[in-house]
Design an enzyme around this catalytic site. Structure first.
Site, PDB file in Angstrom:
ATOM      1  N   GLY A  56      -1.116  29.797  29.738  1.00  0.00           N
ATOM      2  CA  GLY A  56      -0.107  30.891  29.532  1.00  0.00           C
ATOM      3  C   GLY A  56      -0.570  31.820  28.648  1.00  0.00           C
ATOM      4  N   HIS A  57      -1.671  31.864  28.045  1.00  0.00           N
ATOM      5  CA  HIS A  57      -2.107  32.843  27.237  1.00  0.00           C
ATOM      6  C   HIS A  57      -3.267  33.593  27.772  1.00  0.00           C
ATOM      7  CE1 HIS A  57       0.368  30.795  24.339  1.00  0.00           C
ATOM      8  NE2 HIS A  57      -0.264  29.796  24.358  1.00  0.00           N
ATOM      9  N   HIS A 223       4.220  31.392  21.116  1.00  0.00           N
ATOM     10  CA  HIS A 223       4.965  30.558  21.995  1.00  0.00           C
ATOM     11  C   HIS A 223       6.378  30.748  21.506  1.00  0.00           C
ATOM     12  CE1 HIS A 223       1.272  28.213  20.658  1.00  0.00           C
ATOM     13  NE2 HIS A 223       1.329  28.170  21.935  1.00  0.00           N
TER      14      HIS A 223
END
Length: 336
Positions: A56-57, A223
């Site tokens: 997700g990064h 996050h």
């Protein structure tokens, strides 16, 4: 939030498969686990460098495996740490007899799992492992006192640590020396971010938090961790000045100091806006008498489709400058 995916549970696996298809000249995976990414360019006798973290990064973490930077990366589900077994698989694959250095962010799950993998590598495989934990986020905490735990989050500034340590390893320095260079870079980098919108984890299907259309949050983590101030959206120059004031105060500078600057989009911020930010950073640093050796502008450590950006400064000396300038080639980072 609309997403171009198939099944949410296949999100990471299919992303990894596409990455290997696109970059076979640089990366592959070990065994039958696509979550264990390694470089195809193995250099005998070189210290191996491994990282890892949740998906997700992109480009973080896996995007920096290649020539002159990292040798391997273990990949978890979205915003979740990979397992110790996956970390160990990567460690075994990248070890060339000179030992392995772990570089990863300051998050409890990553710390626990990397420590466990390092113990297994030592006891089961006779591989010497050292670790450097990146924690440079100015918003997370003040400087830790000697002997106290660093509570700063590791964010986009970890790329500077990858780059310097990777170049040191490529120059065939020993494990202890590569670790020293990584620690030196880690001690001299600071980051601050701002978020404008939330992001949606595919398996969850809804935003992880709420923020008004006319709001921003300075200091938010990658996050969605709480920042230091939420308020009305301000002009770009005003946002940058507040962030830079906090960064420069956290690691004091004197007139004539030299830095590298990383302007990082969080996933949904156009490059146009990132260069508006860069313009203000440059004028701010000139007013302070701080010289800029290099700018890096773009997506380096994202939070899926979050809108916002972060600024990272690396204070340089001749040694770090040499390692920063060394050539590197990975799927997401090319420097000739």
């Amino acid at each position: 939030m609309k997403k171009i995916i198939n099944k949410p549970e296949d999100y990471v696996k299919e992303m990894m498969e596409g990455l290997y298809i696109a970059h076979p000249d640089l990366i592959t995976y070990t065994g039958d686990d696509v979550h264990c990414l390694v470089s195809v360019n193995k250099k005998p006798g070189k210290v191996g460098i491994a990282t890892g973290g949740g998906s997700g990064h992109l480009p973080l973490f896996l995007g920096y495996v290649g020539k002159g930077m990292l040798d391997g990366c273990s990949v978890g589900d979205v915003f979740q740490s990979p397992s110790p077994d996956q970390m160990l698989k990567v460690t075994k694959e990248i070890d060339s007899g000179a030992g392995v250095l772990y570089i990863y962010g300051n998050y409890n799950g990553d710390i626990f799992n990397f420590d466990m993998a390092a113990e297994q590598a030592d006891f089961e495989e006779d591989i010497k492992v050292e670790s450097v934990v990146a924690g440079e986020d100015v918003a997370s905490a003040g400087p830790a006192a000697p002997g106290e735990k660093n509570t700063r989050r590791g964010v986009a500034g970890i790329i500077f640590i990858y780059k310097c340590a990777g170049a040191a390893a490529d120059a065939m320095l020993s494990l202890d020396e590569v670790k020293r260079v990584a620690e030196k870079a880690a001690a001299n980098v600071r980051t601050m971010g701002v978020a404008l919108t939330p992001c949606t984890v595919p398996r969850v299907g809804k935003p992880g938090f709420e923020i008004g259309d006319d709001e921003m949050e300075i200091g938010m983590g990658i996050h969605g961790e709480t920042g230091i101030r939420r308020g009305k959206l301000e002009p770009a120059d005003q946002i940058v000045e507040e962030m830079m004031d906090k960064i420069v105060a956290d690691l004091p500078y004197v007139n004539g100091d030299e830095v590298a600057v990383l302007v990082n989009g969080l996933g949904a911020t156009p490059l146009d806006e990132q260069y508006i930010v860069t313009r203000k950073i440059d004028s701010y640093l000139k007013e302070k008498g701080i010289k800029v050796h290099r700018y890096y502008v773009g997506e380096y450590a994202t939070s899926i489709e979050m809108a916002g950006f972060s600024i990272s400064l690396l204070k340089l000396d001749d040694e770090l400058k040499g390692y920063l300038d060394a050539p590197a080639q990975t799927p997401f980072f090319v420097q000739l």
